[in-house]
Design a protein around this motif. Structure first.
Motif, PDB file in Angstrom:
ATOM      1  N   TRP A   1       0.837  -1.211   0.000  1.00  0.00           N
ATOM      2  CA  TRP A   1       0.000   0.000   0.000  1.00  0.00           C
ATOM      3  C   TRP A   1       0.865   1.250   0.000  1.00  0.00           C
TER       4      TRP A   1
ATOM      5  N   PRO B   1       7.792  13.279  12.335  1.00  0.00           N
ATOM      6  CA  PRO B   1       6.879  13.463  11.201  1.00  0.00           C
ATOM      7  C   PRO B   1       5.482  12.902  11.438  1.00  0.00           C
ATOM      8  N   ARG B   2       5.418  11.710  12.012  1.00  0.00           N
ATOM      9  CA  ARG B   2       4.085  11.107  12.148  1.00  0.00           C
ATOM     10  C   ARG B   2       3.204  11.893  13.119  1.00  0.00           C
TER      11      ARG B   2
ATOM     12  N   MET C   1       9.501  21.845   5.337  1.00  0.00           N
ATOM     13  CA  MET C   1      10.031  21.270   4.104  1.00  0.00           C
ATOM     14  C   MET C   1      11.255  22.050   3.633  1.00  0.00           C
TER      15      MET C   1
ATOM     16  N   ASN D   1      -2.301   7.941   5.586  1.00  0.00           N
ATOM     17  CA  ASN D   1      -0.974   7.332   5.767  1.00  0.00           C
ATOM     18  C   ASN D   1      -0.367   7.566   7.145  1.00  0.00           C
ATOM     19  N   SER D   2      -0.508   8.800   7.666  1.00  0.00           N
ATOM     20  CA  SER D   2       0.131   9.090   8.950  1.00  0.00           C
ATOM     21  C   SER D   2      -0.520   8.308  10.085  1.00  0.00           C
TER      22      SER D   2
ATOM     23  N   TYR E   1      -1.503  19.334   4.468  1.00  0.00           N
ATOM     24  CA  TYR E   1      -1.083  20.264   3.436  1.00  0.00           C
ATOM     25  C   TYR E   1      -1.801  19.955   2.129  1.00  0.00           C
TER      26      TYR E   1
ATOM     27  N   ARG F   1       6.175  26.410   2.868  1.00  0.00           N
ATOM     28  CA  ARG F   1       7.070  25.245   2.941  1.00  0.00           C
ATOM     29  C   ARG F   1       7.997  25.373   4.146  1.00  0.00           C
TER      30      ARG F   1
ATOM     31  N   ARG G   1      -7.973  14.633   0.537  1.00  0.00           N
ATOM     32  CA  ARG G   1      -6.846  13.820   0.997  1.00  0.00           C
ATOM     33  C   ARG G   1      -6.236  14.419   2.271  1.00  0.00           C
TER      34      ARG G   1
ATOM     35  N   TRP H   1       2.278  15.314  11.177  1.00  0.00           N
ATOM     36  CA  TRP H   1       1.343  15.225  10.054  1.00  0.00           C
ATOM     37  C   TRP H   1      -0.005  14.638  10.436  1.00  0.00           C
TER      38      TRP H   1
ATOM     39  N   PRO I   1      -1.314  20.784  -1.670  1.00  0.00           N
ATOM     40  CA  PRO I   1      -0.440  21.424  -2.647  1.00  0.00           C
ATOM     41  C   PRO I   1      -1.256  22.021  -3.791  1.00  0.00           C
TER      42      PRO I   1
ATOM     43  N   LEU J   1      -4.828   7.743   0.682  1.00  0.00           N
ATOM     44  CA  LEU J   1      -3.413   7.970   1.019  1.00  0.00           C
ATOM     45  C   LEU J   1      -3.274   8.987   2.154  1.00  0.00           C
ATOM     46  N   GLY J   2      -4.269   9.865   2.276  1.00  0.00           N
ATOM     47  CA  GLY J   2      -4.239  10.840   3.371  1.00  0.00           C
ATOM     48  C   GLY J   2      -4.226  10.187   4.746  1.00  0.00           C
TER      49      GLY J   2
ATOM     50  N   LEU K   1       2.214  13.644   3.729  1.00  0.00           N
ATOM     51  CA  LEU K   1       1.369  12.528   4.154  1.00  0.00           C
ATOM     52  C   LEU K   1       1.989  11.833   5.357  1.00  0.00           C
TER      53      LEU K   1
ATOM     54  N   LEU L   1      -7.608  16.815  -3.556  1.00  0.00           N
ATOM     55  CA  LEU L   1      -6.434  17.076  -2.729  1.00  0.00           C
ATOM     56  C   LEU L   1      -6.846  17.591  -1.346  1.00  0.00           C
TER      57      LEU L   1
END
Lengths: 338, 351
Positions: free
Chosen positions: A219, B74-75, B54, B105-106, B83, B49, B154, B78, B85, B102-103, A234, B151
């Protein structure tokens, strides 16, 4: 489960899993001497039971089975590696050789043959050659700050790849034209005829572990095609994900090529066929690539060893079978998934 | 929750001789909708950024509840911050649903797959943003507005408390701009901190309660009404503009009409000519506002004639205004007046 998760579907998934098994059994039957499936099953049973191998069982266990296992592994391995590289570089033309792995491996093998190494020696040298090619690519791409953009990695890969191709030519040039040159040339075109349990024991673990890691990350591989900023936002450790992907795909490719030579096309064709058939979610296309890649390779190798008395180089067949099928699929799907 | 920037400075060159911006200060807390306003090249995207870690600040830093953002794992970061883009460039060929998923993910472990709750959350957000019907379409086949919504969805899928958007409305048509801005207002209304980049002052005026203006290395931050002024716009964009009110049946909006370049000698002065502006006012209560506006143009006015007219118990005023003014001024006056309710206006220019 919701309709939103476009799953492959139970039936299709079952077919995908069963396909390599059925094709392998069929491939065990086919050869210079044909056997019936019943004979194959009894031969397999005898072998597992540890009885003394005679006749059909000997052929099946010592000649056909290792070769089919090798085909399954290399088909699956090269397809998954190709898929990983295509997603990593967001480039439909990426293949397992994009970072120079296959060229490096070929060079290692050619040198080993020039020095007259045995089968296992060739395999080990080839593997080492492939890994060093990628390390060189990585070093070439990472500048002063150690931050390497993906496009510079690709460029460095192409450079290192062509460098090793040139070195292979050099080895061919100095090789003995009576014995060594034909051996090198034949090896470069790819063949599974060297399959044996010893070389499998050496190469298979690398391939299996590499595929397993990528499978576990399937994934997360969906994040690879995103831009750096997006991936970071993400909460993904994109650098680590990229490095793990490269390490796995490289090790798998080097191990495959070190066992069966340069098998072109599989790493390009199979992932695209899976994308066209099953979309872009790696949770679907990665398992599909494993199954279809394995089945495809067994089919091609079976043809290679049974069409004529002389074994046809496998790269020739992958292209001859794969290209028309690929074009057909591309025309039907409009090439949108590329 | 609060997000702050203290003494934020950034330069692309190594020595820091040419600061892109320096000394940027701002803070926002729950429910704030912050507009970051500035001309092209002022460093709006760079600022965002930097805030998110970033890019590295040259000086100063950004903080969430007092914790430096670039030091946060990071986890953790986020899950609080998301964010969006710019919806430009090539997007992957995945479906809208997979993209929004995918959003999550964190909130999903390294070797794990999305679970039922992740799927459910994704579906809810698609519904909330009214893009459920797109869920199986490829991100390459949808429109720019739809991609922007994807976006945003997400980003929302990670259930953040702070949302940072990079020019979310800049490539969109009128209708989609409104849809996006409405979402921002709604999210801020529900307590989220929303920070968005824009080069439309009217979007800052219309939506944001706080604004940061970035230009020529400097920055101003404060309540929108006090920060986004005619003089601030002139300074930041080099454009003389008028801030005026547009009335609808239910609401009054503040909006901006750009008039002419205001940055000195290179400015091409439009020739002045004679014009007559005819105004018909149905609503007498507007009279005062109209007088106020017309008063600003007194230095151009040649003559003015107003006559009331009664018809069927309703009083209508008819005003005729003769001006000797640059065309741009006349045009501005006309658009300012036409934004008022119950006012018809037209200009006639001498040949």
């Amino acid at each position: 489960m919701s309709k939103n998760r476009r799953k492959i579907g139970v039936l299709a998934a079952l077919v995908l899993v069963v396909l390599p098994v059925i094709i392998s059994i069929a491939a065990l039957c086919i050869g210079r001497i044909s056997y019936s499936p019943a004979q194959i099953l009894s031969a397999l049973r005898n072998g597992i039971a540890g009885k003394e191998l005679k006749g059909a069982a000997l052929v099946v266990w010592n000649i056909r089975l290792p070769r089919i296992l090798l085909a399954l592994l290399c088909g699956a391995g090269l397809s998954v590696a190709g898929l990983a590289f295509q997603s990593l570089f967001s480039n439909p033309l990426a293949t397992p050789d994009t970072l120079g792995v296959a060229s490096g491996t070929s060079f290692g093998a050619a040198v080993a043959m020039l020095l007259g190494f045995g089968m296992i020696g060739i395999q080990l040298t080839a593997f080492a050659g492939g890994i060093s090619a990628v390390v060189l690519t990585w070093l070439a791409a990472s500048g002063k700050g150690g931050r390497s953009g993906l496009s510079s990695v690709v460029l460095a890969g192409i450079m290192i790849g062509s460098l090793f191709s040139a070195l292979v030519s050099l080895v061919k040039f100095v090789a003995d034209t009576e014995t060594q040159l034909p051996a090198i040339t034949y090896w470069l075109m790819g063949s599974l005829s060297g399959a044996g349990y010893k070389s499998l024991a050496l190469g298979a673990p690398v391939i299996i572990i590499g595929i397993a890691v990528l499978f576990a990350l399937r994934w997360k591989l969906n994040i690879l095609p995103l831009s750096q900023d997006e991936a970071v936002s993400l909460g993904a450790n994109i650098r680590l994900l990229r490095v793990v992907t490269i390490v796995c795909a490289t090790a798998v490719t080097a191990s495959c090529v070190s066992m069966c030579g340069q098998v072109g096309w599989v790493g390009l064709l199979i992932p695209h066929i899976c994308r066209m058939a099953f979309g872009s979610d790696h949770r679907n296309i990665l398992p599909a690539s494993i199954c279809i890649g394995a089945a495809f390779m067994v089919v091609v190798d079976t043809l290679a060893r049974s069409i004529s008395a002389a074994q046809i180089p496998i790269s020739v067949l992958t292209a001859i079978i794969g290209a028309p099928f690929f074009i057909l699929l591309m025309r039907r799907s409009g090439g949108e998934s590329l | 929750m609060t997000i702050e920037v203290k003494n934020g400075s950034f330069a692309y060159d190594k020595n820091g001789d040419k600061m892109l911006f320096s000394g940027v200060e701002f803070s926002a807390s729950n429910g704030d909708l912050v507009a970051v306003l500035g001309p092209n090249g002022a460093g709006k995207t760079t600022l965002l950024r930097c805030i998110m870690g970033m890019l590295k600040w040259r000086e100063g830093g950004s903080f969430i509840d007092g914790e430096r953002i670039d030091k946060m794992p990071p986890r953790t970061l986020w899950r609080k911050l998301a964010y969006v883009p710019q919806a430009r460039g090539v997007s992957p060929n995945s479906t809208v649903f997979d993209m929004v998923l995918l959003g999550r993910n964190s909130r999903i472990g390294a070797f794990s797959q999305p679970k039922k709750e992740d799927i459910k959350c994704t579906e809810e957000i698609l519904q909330q943003l009214k893009i459920s019907h797109l869920s199986q379409k490829s991100c390459r086949q949808i429109s720019g507005g739809e991609l922007q919504m994807t976006l945003i969805a997400r980003a929302l899928a990670s259930q953040p408390e702070i949302l940072i958007l990079d020019e979310p409305e800049s490539n969109l048509d009128f209708r989609n701009q409104l849809i996006v801005l409405d979402i921002l207002s709604k999210l801020a209304g529900s307590g989220m901190i929303c920070i968005f980049n824009t080069h439309y002052p009217e979007h800052a005026l219309g939506r944001a309660n706080r604004s940061l203006i970035l230009s020529q290395g400097g920055s101003v931050f404060g309540n929108t009404a006090e920060t986004v002024t005619e003089s601030a716009i002139s300074k930041a964009f080099g454009v003389r503009a008028v801030i005026t009110e547009a009335e609808t049946k239910s609401n009054t909006f503040r909006t901006v009409i750009p008039i002419e370049l205001s940055d000195g000698s290179e400015n091409i002065q439009s020739a002045s000519s004679i014009a007559v502006v005819s105004i018909i006012v149905k609503d007498r209560s507007q009279a005062e506002k109209i007088n106020k506006i017309l008063h600003k143009y007194s230095r151009y006015t040649i003559g003015r004639m107003g006559l009331p007219y009664r018809k069927g118990g309703k009083e209508t005023s008819i005003i005729n205004l003769s001006l000797d003014a640059p065309d741009s001024e006349v045009a501005t006056l006309v658009s300012q007046l036409s934004l008022l309710g119950g006012v018809s206006v037209k200009a006639t220019y001498a040949q």
